[in-house]
Enzyme design. Sequence first.
Site, PDB file in Angstrom:
ATOM      1  N   ASP A  63      50.268   8.502  -8.292  1.00  0.00           N
ATOM      2  CA  ASP A  63      49.032   7.784  -8.006  1.00  0.00           C
ATOM      3  C   ASP A  63      49.308   6.322  -8.368  1.00  0.00           C
ATOM      4  O   ASP A  63      50.310   6.006  -9.008  1.00  0.00           O
ATOM      5  CB  ASP A  63      47.842   8.371  -8.786  1.00  0.00           C
TER       6      ASP A  63
HETATM    7  C1  BGC Z   1      43.394   6.740  -6.292  1.00  0.00           C
HETATM    8  C2  BGC Z   1      44.122   7.455  -5.183  1.00  0.00           C
HETATM    9  C3  BGC Z   1      44.395   6.492  -4.060  1.00  0.00           C
HETATM   10  C4  BGC Z   1      45.199   5.329  -4.603  1.00  0.00           C
HETATM   11  C5  BGC Z   1      45.541   4.287  -3.564  1.00  0.00           C
HETATM   12  C6  BGC Z   1      44.101   5.472  -6.720  1.00  0.00           C
HETATM   13  O1  BGC Z   1      43.303   4.726  -7.564  1.00  0.00           O
HETATM   14  O2  BGC Z   1      43.246   7.598  -7.396  1.00  0.00           O
HETATM   15  O3  BGC Z   1      43.372   8.538  -4.732  1.00  0.00           O
HETATM   16  O4  BGC Z   1      45.050   7.144  -3.023  1.00  0.00           O
HETATM   17  O5  BGC Z   1      44.439   4.683  -5.615  1.00  0.00           O
HETATM   18  O6  BGC Z   1      44.420   3.601  -3.168  1.00  0.00           O
END
Ligand code: BGC
Length: 732
Positions: free
Chosen positions: A264
Amino acid sequence: MNKYSISLLFTFFTISIIYSQNTVAKRVQEDVINVKIDSILSLLSIEEKVAMCHAQSKFSTKGVERLGIPEIWMSDGPHGVRAEISWDSWDYAGWTNDSITAFPALTCLAASFNPNLSSQFGNSIGEEALYREKDVLLGPGVNIYRTPLNGRNFEYLGEDPYLASVMVVPYIKGVQKNNVAACVKHFALNNQEHLRSTINVEASDRALHEIYLPAFKAAVTEAGVWSIMGAYNKFRGQHTTHHELLTNKILKKDWGFDGVVISDWSSTHNTMEAALNGLDMEMGTGTDGLGTTTSNHYDYYYLASPFLKAIKQGKIEESVVDDKVRRILRLMYRTTLKPNRGFGRINNKEHHEVARKVAQEGIVLLKNENNFFPIEDKKGLTIAVIGENATRSMTAGGGSSELKPQFEISPLEGMKQRYRNAKIIHAMGYHTGPSVYDNVIPSKLNQDSLRVQAIETAKKADIVLYVGGLNKSHLQDCEGDDRQYYELPYNQEEFINQLKAVNPNLGMLLVTGNAVETPWLDKVDGLIQTWYLGSMAGHAIADVVSGDVNPSGKLPFSFPKQLKDNGAHFYGELSYPGDGTNQHYKEDILVGYRWHDTKNIEPRYAFGYGLSYSSFSISNVETNKKKYNTEDVITVSCNVNNVGNESGAEVVQVYVGKKKSKVKRALKELKGFSKVNIQSGNTKTVSIDIPVSALAYYNEDKSDWDIEKGAYIIYVGNASNNITKTLPISIN
Ligand code: BGC
């Protein structure tokens, strides 16, 4: 042998030959790709290989120009392709050609109980991602709904592992049909937003395998997902993004995942762990990388220079980076390097229709006293559509799933377009500030005046339709933190009481991705759960409110009467939200309806519940046998009769419970369902197959699944708390 059986045998052989030819062809294709990957690997320097394992920008990774190896481009998210983000920061890039179709949020998709729609959803969003030249779509999300306070529940598929598994598989296949990788997220146990980056989750092996992992497992082993995203939280003391048990053992070894594990954004914490515990690609570590100098900040990532150094010093074997690059190249052959990949489509009529259909089928009719709904479009009738949520955008805000749709039909707009004879009037009643990430910005409007104006508007109408609920602002249904209380925000309870006092003809549309407390329930005659429905929201809502569409959605999670009736909240702070460091999932396997059922705590609305404008009766419920072996399949059949005046759809749900189990069990668990469309007055026979292996529990002593022999009960009904018939069976 008669003519008929000869031809049947012939068909069977032909199908088997085609099937095995296809499997052989697939294997040969894979072998060819593996040979290509090996030859590319032999041409790459260590520096080039390491550079492929981490971000080069907010949403892309490096290719190798001299060898024609492309970059990889990714985009959020589960219910629409996100607008372009800047190279180095979270700011939007300001493009003018990146608007998309906003599909309903995944809670709505789950509520449709329709896997076929999930496939159409996946295919449509995959086509849009392809059009936007994305190689990886960062979704779907399958974290289990554990508490109604989780700010991100709207992005997930509800509280039941079986429902989430059945719904996620066709979505992923639909996306990947377009040679765009789905990225199922967030692996694993990321069931709250509050303290998500630091909290350490403690949960039993049974809870892990029976509740929190099945949807991920189905994504890998049934849908063949090409990438998976680690989560922010820790589990048993280790960050889940590079986790010895979760990633190395369960995901890669036991499930045989051959795709790419992507972090993530900022969930990577340690070079050795990232390298050795299965992370393949590090993204988003700090907004501009970890450094503060003017050099390339992406070189400071854990899987960048520190990784390279450790390989060069011999602390990490080169085979470790080779395995990661092999997976990354395999993902490229499945996506960006796939010959004749196509171009995708965007904002086309078919995608809008899919968005509308999912919304129509996911909307749940919760209450309908005196047939408040549907509301007929009559001359002389005045309908007051009241509430901020009647016009507020629900695609703006919410965090990474925020969208920039080409258009978004609001509930008010949808009602106005549908109702040509009746007069629609509107007032907001309250106003909240813009939905921004991590901050609550108060409204500048005078709330008292708005309230007075709304009450006056309500007085003038024959019917009041209050459009309330939550929104996508911080501390509502939004990433980054959780809701802070279970009640409706913005003094809505008082507002509902005031509306009722001036106009008793009151119904409500509840716009949320979560359950809320409903002490005001007796004030509304009709109540419809409308979720976040995306581009076609207002049209789908008007379709149901007007009766053009008969509602058939069922709740994918329970609505507890009060927060402490939910299993996660029953045990106090250490269970939710944790003590600041640790959190123990004390309710264990008893999540959602499993808790309500087993502890005999009546929910306000139960999992699987949802009304129709018609009524259905389930009869002749039977199992094909009474006694089964562990390899058998249980076939449950019944007749469903539409005894009402409208054509509609019913969801037959089959739950199974173990009598006198030697281990802790929920009273019953969903093991099969089927949604059937039935004309008024007609009857259909439904048949649902449940392999006996699906009744297994996870035996912690053996670290494996076990089918307990003995007596079981089959429960058949149209909601977890509305069982028409129970049948005893036994497993020998
Ligand atoms: C989120 C993810 C997301 C990523 C990119 C993170 O803060 O938890 O679900 O895909 O950001 O935007």
